[in-house]
Write a protein that holds these residues in place. Structure first.
Motif, PDB file in Angstrom:
ATOM      1  N   THR A   1       0.827  -1.212   0.000  1.00  0.00           N
ATOM      2  CA  THR A   1       0.000   0.000   0.000  1.00  0.00           C
ATOM      3  C   THR A   1       0.858   1.258   0.000  1.00  0.00           C
ATOM      4  OG1 THR A   1      -1.738  -1.160   1.223  1.00  0.00           O
ATOM      5  CG2 THR A   1      -1.808   1.239   1.242  1.00  0.00           C
ATOM      6  N   LEU A   2       1.944   1.262   0.759  1.00  0.00           N
ATOM      7  CA  LEU A   2       2.808   2.435   0.812  1.00  0.00           C
ATOM      8  C   LEU A   2       3.566   2.648  -0.493  1.00  0.00           C
ATOM      9  CD1 LEU A   2       4.181   2.005   4.436  1.00  0.00           C
ATOM     10  CD2 LEU A   2       2.746   3.889   3.620  1.00  0.00           C
ATOM     11  N   ILE A   3       4.004   1.542  -1.110  1.00  0.00           N
ATOM     12  CA  ILE A   3       4.713   1.672  -2.383  1.00  0.00           C
ATOM     13  C   ILE A   3       3.766   2.206  -3.472  1.00  0.00           C
ATOM     14  CG2 ILE A   3       5.835   0.387  -4.229  1.00  0.00           C
ATOM     15  CD1 ILE A   3       7.042  -1.433  -2.096  1.00  0.00           C
ATOM     16  N   ALA A   4       2.544   1.678  -3.458  1.00  0.00           N
ATOM     17  CA  ALA A   4       1.563   2.078  -4.470  1.00  0.00           C
ATOM     18  C   ALA A   4       0.577   3.101  -3.922  1.00  0.00           C
ATOM     19  CB  ALA A   4       0.821   0.840  -4.980  1.00  0.00           C
ATOM     20  N   GLN A   5       1.029   3.896  -2.980  1.00  0.00           N
ATOM     21  CA  GLN A   5       0.124   4.879  -2.380  1.00  0.00           C
ATOM     22  C   GLN A   5      -0.457   5.810  -3.428  1.00  0.00           C
ATOM     23  OE1 GLN A   5       1.707   6.866   1.062  1.00  0.00           O
ATOM     24  NE2 GLN A   5       0.298   8.592   0.873  1.00  0.00           N
ATOM     25  N   CYS A   6       0.373   6.207  -4.383  1.00  0.00           N
ATOM     26  CA  CYS A   6      -0.100   7.001  -5.520  1.00  0.00           C
ATOM     27  C   CYS A   6       0.486   6.423  -6.798  1.00  0.00           C
ATOM     28  CB  CYS A   6       0.327   8.461  -5.389  1.00  0.00           C
ATOM     29  SG  CYS A   6      -0.613   9.405  -4.175  1.00  0.00           S
ATOM     30  N   VAL A   7      -0.281   6.399  -7.818  1.00  0.00           N
ATOM     31  CA  VAL A   7       0.175   5.967  -9.140  1.00  0.00           C
ATOM     32  C   VAL A   7      -0.112   7.112 -10.111  1.00  0.00           C
ATOM     33  CG1 VAL A   7      -0.051   4.245 -10.955  1.00  0.00           C
ATOM     34  CG2 VAL A   7      -0.374   3.565  -8.560  1.00  0.00           C
ATOM     35  N   PRO A   8       0.973   7.761 -10.616  1.00  0.00           N
ATOM     36  CA  PRO A   8       2.395   7.545 -10.320  1.00  0.00           C
ATOM     37  C   PRO A   8       2.774   8.084  -8.935  1.00  0.00           C
ATOM     38  CG  PRO A   8       2.155   9.445 -11.728  1.00  0.00           C
ATOM     39  CD  PRO A   8       0.773   8.868 -11.581  1.00  0.00           C
ATOM     40  N   ARG A   9       3.941   7.667  -8.428  1.00  0.00           N
ATOM     41  CA  ARG A   9       4.363   8.061  -7.081  1.00  0.00           C
ATOM     42  C   ARG A   9       4.610   9.563  -6.964  1.00  0.00           C
ATOM     43  NH1 ARG A   9       5.833   4.979  -2.994  1.00  0.00           N
ATOM     44  NH2 ARG A   9       7.411   6.479  -2.337  1.00  0.00           N
ATOM     45  N   GLU A  10       4.900  10.192  -8.074  1.00  0.00           N
ATOM     46  CA  GLU A  10       5.130  11.634  -8.057  1.00  0.00           C
ATOM     47  C   GLU A  10       3.919  12.385  -7.524  1.00  0.00           C
ATOM     48  OE1 GLU A  10       6.271  15.233 -11.204  1.00  0.00           O
ATOM     49  OE2 GLU A  10       6.009  13.154 -11.895  1.00  0.00           O
ATOM     50  N   LYS A  11       2.763  11.779  -7.657  1.00  0.00           N
ATOM     51  CA  LYS A  11       1.535  12.438  -7.220  1.00  0.00           C
ATOM     52  C   LYS A  11       1.478  12.564  -5.694  1.00  0.00           C
ATOM     53  CE  LYS A  11      -3.485  12.248  -7.847  1.00  0.00           C
ATOM     54  NZ  LYS A  11      -3.562  13.648  -8.319  1.00  0.00           N
ATOM     55  N   ILE A  12       2.285  11.766  -4.972  1.00  0.00           N
ATOM     56  CA  ILE A  12       2.317  11.870  -3.511  1.00  0.00           C
ATOM     57  C   ILE A  12       2.724  13.276  -3.101  1.00  0.00           C
ATOM     58  CG2 ILE A  12       3.425  11.038  -1.402  1.00  0.00           C
ATOM     59  CD1 ILE A  12       3.761   8.341  -2.726  1.00  0.00           C
ATOM     60  N   SER A  13       3.708  13.836  -3.798  1.00  0.00           N
ATOM     61  CA  SER A  13       4.218  15.160  -3.443  1.00  0.00           C
ATOM     62  C   SER A  13       3.645  16.277  -4.294  1.00  0.00           C
ATOM     63  CB  SER A  13       5.750  15.178  -3.556  1.00  0.00           C
ATOM     64  OG  SER A  13       6.147  14.829  -4.865  1.00  0.00           O
ATOM     65  N   ASN A  14       3.042  15.909  -5.409  1.00  0.00           N
ATOM     66  CA  ASN A  14       2.493  16.931  -6.304  1.00  0.00           C
ATOM     67  C   ASN A  14       1.089  16.517  -6.735  1.00  0.00           C
ATOM     68  OD1 ASN A  14       1.960  18.945  -8.115  1.00  0.00           O
ATOM     69  ND2 ASN A  14       3.874  18.701  -9.269  1.00  0.00           N
ATOM     70  N   PRO A  15       0.075  16.975  -6.027  1.00  0.00           N
ATOM     71  CA  PRO A  15      -1.296  16.562  -6.335  1.00  0.00           C
ATOM     72  C   PRO A  15      -1.764  16.954  -7.730  1.00  0.00           C
ATOM     73  CG  PRO A  15      -1.161  17.639  -4.194  1.00  0.00           C
ATOM     74  CD  PRO A  15       0.137  17.870  -4.866  1.00  0.00           C
ATOM     75  N   SER A  16      -1.056  17.864  -8.400  1.00  0.00           N
ATOM     76  CA  SER A  16      -1.478  18.301  -9.727  1.00  0.00           C
ATOM     77  C   SER A  16      -1.193  17.260 -10.803  1.00  0.00           C
ATOM     78  CB  SER A  16      -0.770  19.611 -10.085  1.00  0.00           C
ATOM     79  OG  SER A  16       0.630  19.407 -10.197  1.00  0.00           O
ATOM     80  N   VAL A  17      -0.318  16.281 -10.498  1.00  0.00           N
ATOM     81  CA  VAL A  17      -0.003  15.233 -11.465  1.00  0.00           C
ATOM     82  C   VAL A  17      -1.213  14.310 -11.613  1.00  0.00           C
ATOM     83  CG1 VAL A  17       1.498  13.262 -11.941  1.00  0.00           C
ATOM     84  CG2 VAL A  17       2.447  15.340 -10.928  1.00  0.00           C
ATOM     85  N   PRO A  18      -1.626  13.982 -12.843  1.00  0.00           N
ATOM     86  CA  PRO A  18      -2.767  13.083 -13.036  1.00  0.00           C
ATOM     87  C   PRO A  18      -2.478  11.694 -12.473  1.00  0.00           C
ATOM     88  CG  PRO A  18      -2.242  14.254 -15.068  1.00  0.00           C
ATOM     89  CD  PRO A  18      -1.111  14.528 -14.116  1.00  0.00           C
ATOM     90  N   GLY A  19      -3.453  11.086 -11.849  1.00  0.00           N
ATOM     91  CA  GLY A  19      -3.300   9.754 -11.286  1.00  0.00           C
ATOM     92  C   GLY A  19      -4.264   9.532 -10.144  1.00  0.00           C
TER      93      GLY A  19
END
Length: 376
Positions: free
Chosen positions: A180-198
């Motif tokens: 769950t932590l590894i795939a918390q966001c797809v792509p992972r960049e979205k964890i730190s940047n909510p503007s990234v689509p995913g």
């Protein structure tokens, strides 16, 4: 850039002014406490390795699992202490908006509305991963050890089935938590940047659910050896002594609860650069407690070795003292030959008139005094 330098990362509370130059920080005392706790955990682990390798001449499954858990514990501590050397522990209104990007190792872009709270989750994600690996392997080591201590041969009693069930739950929970932590966001960049689509997992729900299950698992692991000890046919005093070996598990349960509490609090406060300290030290305390719980069962063997070594050393010193005292008190004897002239009282018809008799005496020589013969 000038705007980022002049603005705080969080608006200060009413009546408070941002202090960028000399702000208060809670990092030094918390860092010192984490250092002490880590040193205790490392010392406990090292003593266990010494006992198993040098004294018991064996290294079993639980020892390998604990070694892996300790490595992840050290990694987590190093990450927690060293990743944020400048602003962790400071109130977020005392941190420049430009510094928050360095703190979170992301590029802050105000055009997309990235906030400190959103960006902080990237660093929190890595910390959670190291923590999960540490606790998963360490708790599994504890369970393997409980099985080895309390289950004899092919016994299939309630302790066996409870231990096996807890092992399965432990493995399933931490595997799920890591995935769950590894795939918390797809792509992972979205964890730190909510503007990234995913898409992202609800971080709030994930932290609360995993923290709650982790606390429940700690309680279960703490109670399991206590239950097994109470089933033993021993007197109360003996049972109490064995229970004391696993008493450190209570500290792990307390720190697990506190970590859950501060995790929830961190998700609901804006001052995250300061609030992260509570999450860091409680996680460190829980990891250290788990390592000590896993290490303690072999300490009676270490205590026996040290006691025998001290007794042997004391016995050797006593024998040496006795030998030294005996040599001091014993008289120093010298064998002396004395030639006595012939007199009517010691006549010898076969001897000539000038003959003398030789007598042999043992004379005690007093310390510091030279013996002088009286007869010449």
């Amino acid at each position: 850039m000038d705007l980022l330098e002049s603005l705080p990362a969080l608006p200060p509370p009413p009546g408070t002014t941002s202090n960028f130059d000399d702000p208060y920080s809670g990092a030094p005392p918390v860092g010192a406490a984490i250092g002490v706790v880590s040193a205790l955990a490392t010392s406990g682990f090292s003593l266990r390795v010494f006992t198993k390798v040098y004294l018991m001449r064996t290294y079993q499954v639980e020892d390998y699992l604990l070694s892996i858990g300790w490595c992840f514990f050290v990694t987590y501590v190093a990450f927690a202490v060293n990743q944020f050397p400048y602003v962790t522990g400071r109130h977020q209104w005392d941190v420049r908006l430009s510094q928050i990007g360095v703190f979170l190792e992301v590029n802050l872009d105000l055009r997309f509305g990235t906030t400190a709270s959103d960006s902080f989750k990237q660093s929190l994600n890595f910390s959670e991963l190291f923590y999960c690996f540490c606790m998963g392997f360490t708790k599994l080591a504890i369970l393997f050890q409980v099985r080895r201590i309390f289950i004899i041969g092919s016994t299939r009693n309630s302790v066996y089935w409870l231990t096996l069930t807890t092992m399965v739950l432990n493995g399933a929970f931490y595997i799920a938590a890591v995935v769950t932590l590894i795939a918390q966001c797809v792509p992972r960049e979205k964890i730190s940047n909510p503007s990234v689509p995913g898409v992202c997992v609800d971080n709030n729900a994930q932290l609360i659910s995993s923290g709650s299950f982790n606390f429940t698992l700690d309680i279960l692991i703490f109670m399991l050896p206590i239950y097994a000890i109470l089933r033993l046919k021993l007197n109360f005093k003996r049972k109490l002594g064995i229970c004391a070996i696993f008493a450190t598990g209570l500290l792990a349960c307390i720190s697990s609860f506190l970590r859950l509490y501060y995790s929830i609090q961190l998700l609901n406060v804006s001052d995250q650069t300061y609030g992260i300290l509570n999450l860091a030290w409680t996680a460190c305390l829980e990891g250290a407690s788990a390592i000590l719980v896993a290490a303690f069962p072999v300490y009676p063997r270490l205590y026996k070795y040290l006691r025998e070594k001290v007794a042997k050393q004391s016995s050797t010193e006593e024998k040496g003292d006795e030998e030294e005292a005996r040599q001091i008190q014993a008289p120093i004897l010298h064998r002396v030959h004395v030639d006595v002239p012939r007199t009517p009282y010691n006549t010898n018809t076969t001897a000539s008139s000038n003959a003398t008799h030789r007598y042999e005496h043992e004379v005690e020589a007093e310390e510091g005094r030279q013996w002088t013969p009286l007869l010449k």
